[in-house]
Motif scaffolding. Structure first.
Motif, PDB file in Angstrom:
ATOM      1  N   HIS A 129      58.053  55.890 -42.772  1.00 18.24           N
ATOM      2  CA  HIS A 129      58.201  57.706 -42.573  1.00 18.24           C
ATOM      3  C   HIS A 129      57.494  58.462 -43.508  1.00 18.24           C
ATOM      4  CE1 HIS A 129      61.532  57.549 -39.760  1.00 18.24           C
ATOM      5  NE2 HIS A 129      61.613  56.485 -39.665  1.00 18.24           N
ATOM      6  N   LEU A 138      67.318  57.730 -44.315  1.00 12.99           N
ATOM      7  CA  LEU A 138      67.513  56.041 -43.806  1.00 12.99           C
ATOM      8  C   LEU A 138      68.469  55.986 -43.515  1.00 12.99           C
ATOM      9  CD1 LEU A 138      63.931  55.896 -44.787  1.00 12.99           C
ATOM     10  CD2 LEU A 138      64.677  56.053 -42.461  1.00 12.99           C
ATOM     11  N   GLU A 181      64.667  61.893 -47.164  1.00 12.89           N
ATOM     12  CA  GLU A 181      64.080  60.911 -46.438  1.00 12.89           C
ATOM     13  C   GLU A 181      64.431  59.596 -46.517  1.00 12.89           C
ATOM     14  OE1 GLU A 181      62.879  59.857 -42.832  1.00 12.89           O
ATOM     15  OE2 GLU A 181      62.023  61.515 -43.960  1.00 12.89           O
ATOM     16  N   GLU A 194      66.252  58.454 -37.505  1.00 12.41           N
ATOM     17  CA  GLU A 194      64.926  58.031 -37.835  1.00 12.41           C
ATOM     18  C   GLU A 194      64.454  57.389 -36.361  1.00 12.41           C
ATOM     19  OE1 GLU A 194      64.070  59.646 -41.072  1.00 12.41           O
ATOM     20  OE2 GLU A 194      66.099  61.227 -40.111  1.00 12.41           O
ATOM     21  N   GLU A 203      55.884  60.588 -41.034  1.00 10.90           N
ATOM     22  CA  GLU A 203      56.233  61.776 -40.616  1.00 10.90           C
ATOM     23  C   GLU A 203      56.267  62.951 -41.809  1.00 10.90           C
ATOM     24  OE1 GLU A 203      61.190  63.557 -40.751  1.00 10.90           O
ATOM     25  OE2 GLU A 203      60.700  60.757 -40.473  1.00 10.90           O
ATOM     26  N   LEU A 237      60.753  58.997 -34.852  1.00 14.43           N
ATOM     27  CA  LEU A 237      59.506  57.762 -34.783  1.00 14.43           C
ATOM     28  C   LEU A 237      59.443  57.933 -33.853  1.00 14.43           C
ATOM     29  CD1 LEU A 237      57.221  56.950 -37.484  1.00 14.43           C
ATOM     30  CD2 LEU A 237      59.084  54.340 -37.767  1.00 14.43           C
ATOM     31  N   THR A 241      59.395  49.869 -38.320  1.00  8.83           N
ATOM     32  CA  THR A 241      60.604  49.819 -39.773  1.00  8.83           C
ATOM     33  C   THR A 241      61.231  49.094 -39.927  1.00  8.83           C
ATOM     34  OG1 THR A 241      60.864  52.057 -37.982  1.00  8.83           O
ATOM     35  CG2 THR A 241      63.429  51.057 -38.999  1.00  8.83           C
TER      36      THR A 241
END
Length: 222
Positions: free
Chosen positions: A120, A79, A75, A86, A124, A90, A112
């Protein structure tokens, strides 16, 4: 929820300790009335069981932790390489939760900007990078709960006179199993009566079987 999971694991570990060592000492008591062999067998079962439980839990949790760390590393890489993709992912997650497209996009952008990796990981991956499972803690807790449970049948079989050893151990073990079953059922939200009945009957059958085997082979060999 984490505390409940740990409590459930502790109860199950203690239950394993009770059943495993009780089966050993009752089986040996069926073959001999001498305290020495009973103590040696019970202690060996306690140590072996605790080591086995600790090792199994360590391997299991280590594998889980490795998988979680791999997901977090992936991840973090995504990013850095594809931040727009990403962000879109989201936003889609927040839309699936019921937010309007505009609100979802705004929430995704603000979170973010604050900490993209943290949001995330949480939203996620459902992970907290600062609170991953610790295999050493899990191993120690598993071994400790097993030892705590195993001590009950070991003490119960050694303290009474030879005539009362097996009956006292049967009663102590079945009461402990009933309590463990009740606690486990409460944690899981299932029927306490059914859980207690299941573990008590199963425990009684197991103890009777191991005692019979010990008595049969002890008599035959002797």
């Amino acid at each position: 929820m984490d505390r409940l999971n740990w409590l459930r694991a502790a109860v199950l570990g203690a239950n394993d300790g009770i059943v495993s060592v009780a089966g050993i000492v009752v089986g040996v008591a069926g073959a001999t009335a001498q305290r020495g062999p009973i103590f040696t067998a019970g202690l060996a079962g306690l140590v072996a069981g605790a080591v086995s439980m600790a090792l199994g839990e360590y391997v299991s949790v280590s594998s889980q932790r490795d998988s979680e760390q791999a997901l977090l590393t992936k991840e973090r890489h995504e990013l850095l390489q594809t931040p727009d993709t990403e962000l879109a992912e989201l936003t889609a997650i927040f839309e699936d939760k019921g937010l309007s497209p505009d609100t979802a996009a705004q929430v995704a952008k603000e979170l973010t900007a604050r900490d993209a990796f943290a949001v995330h990981a949480e939203v996620e991956l459902k992970l907290d990078p600062e609170d991953l499972a610790n295999p050493w803690h899990a191993a120690a807790a598993s071994a400790a709960s097993f030892v705590a449970g195993a001590m009950l049948p070991l003490v119960a079989i050694l303290l009474p006179p030879a005539t009362f050893r097996v009956p006292v151990t049967f009663i102590a073990v079945l009461v402990a199993l009933g309590l463990a079953g009740a606690v486990s059922a409460r944690i899981g939200g299932s029927s306490v009566r059914r859980a207690v009945l299941r573990v008590v009957l199963g425990g009684a059958a197991g103890l009777a079987f191991t005692y019979g085997v010990g008595h049969l082979f002890g008599t035959a060999i002797g």
